[in-house]
Write a protein that holds these residues in place. Sequence first.
Motif, mmCIF file in Angstrom:
data_model
loop_
_atom_site.group_PDB
_atom_site.id
_atom_site.type_symbol
_atom_site.label_atom_id
_atom_site.label_comp_id
_atom_site.label_asym_id
_atom_site.label_seq_id
_atom_site.Cartn_x
_atom_site.Cartn_y
_atom_site.Cartn_z
ATOM 1 N N TYR A 297 49.251 80.619 63.115
ATOM 2 C CA TYR A 297 49.810 80.362 61.790
ATOM 3 C C TYR A 297 49.222 79.080 61.190
ATOM 4 C CZ TYR A 297 53.340 79.367 58.232
ATOM 5 O OH TYR A 297 53.975 79.087 57.063
ATOM 6 N N PHE A 298 49.268 78.004 61.948
ATOM 7 C CA PHE A 298 48.820 76.722 61.395
ATOM 8 C C PHE A 298 47.300 76.609 61.303
ATOM 9 C CE2 PHE A 298 53.178 75.540 62.583
ATOM 10 C CZ PHE A 298 53.600 75.115 61.335
ATOM 11 N N THR A 299 46.567 77.226 62.220
ATOM 12 C CA THR A 299 45.101 77.194 62.079
ATOM 13 C C THR A 299 44.645 78.071 60.920
ATOM 14 O OG1 THR A 299 44.872 78.880 63.807
ATOM 15 C CG2 THR A 299 44.585 76.569 64.475
ATOM 16 N N ALA A 300 45.335 79.189 60.690
ATOM 17 C CA ALA A 300 44.988 80.029 59.540
ATOM 18 C C ALA A 300 45.302 79.293 58.233
ATOM 19 C CB ALA A 300 45.744 81.363 59.601
ATOM 20 N N LEU A 301 46.428 78.617 58.185
ATOM 21 C CA LEU A 301 46.763 77.829 57.000
ATOM 22 C C LEU A 301 45.727 76.747 56.768
ATOM 23 C CD1 LEU A 301 48.614 76.984 54.686
ATOM 24 C CD2 LEU A 301 49.947 75.671 56.363
ATOM 25 N N ALA A 302 45.351 76.035 57.824
ATOM 26 C CA ALA A 302 44.352 74.975 57.687
ATOM 27 C C ALA A 302 43.013 75.541 57.220
ATOM 28 C CB ALA A 302 44.188 74.243 59.015
ATOM 29 N N ALA A 303 42.622 76.668 57.777
ATOM 30 C CA ALA A 303 41.340 77.272 57.384
ATOM 31 C C ALA A 303 41.363 77.715 55.919
ATOM 32 C CB ALA A 303 41.016 78.468 58.282
ATOM 33 N N ALA A 304 42.489 78.264 55.475
ATOM 34 C CA ALA A 304 42.595 78.684 54.075
ATOM 35 C C ALA A 304 42.560 77.463 53.146
ATOM 36 C CB ALA A 304 43.880 79.488 53.870
ATOM 37 N N LEU A 305 43.241 76.401 53.553
ATOM 38 C CA LEU A 305 43.235 75.187 52.733
ATOM 39 C C LEU A 305 41.846 74.547 52.675
ATOM 40 C CD1 LEU A 305 46.605 73.555 53.830
ATOM 41 C CD2 LEU A 305 46.028 74.398 51.550
ATOM 42 N N ILE A 306 41.173 74.506 53.797
ATOM 43 C CA ILE A 306 39.833 73.914 53.848
ATOM 44 C C ILE A 306 38.851 74.729 53.004
ATOM 45 C CG2 ILE A 306 37.861 73.498 55.372
ATOM 46 C CD1 ILE A 306 39.948 72.717 57.533
#
Length: 126
Positions: free
Chosen positions: A115-124
Amino acid sequence: MAVVALIGWVLNSLLGLYMLKARRQRLALFHLAVMLTGLGLWIGFVAADVVALAWIAWAVLNVGNGLGDTLLTRGWRRRNPGAPGNAYWQAAKEATFTTRRPLPLAHGFLAGGTYFTALAAALISS
């Protein structure tokens, strides 16, 4: 970061498939279908680098995690029908964060990591 999320998503899907053999519940199948849909969208994002796919996959991941939380709570309520108190937090404590059930524990931690790595990747990528 997107590849890390992809690896976590794939590992968690494999673990979920293994755990599904014991469950055979309709809600568990729906949880699996939603998560595999999100995984397909995430693979599309990683392959094509289309940011909209990342956000759609992340939204689908939210729905899938909600279904997983529902499975967790229903399973706990089934095992503890007369328990008082807040059922959701009791379920999370009892069913996930114990060593008596190592597969759901690993599945839950991988879900959070994905969840958090996908969120970070989308934000980046945005």
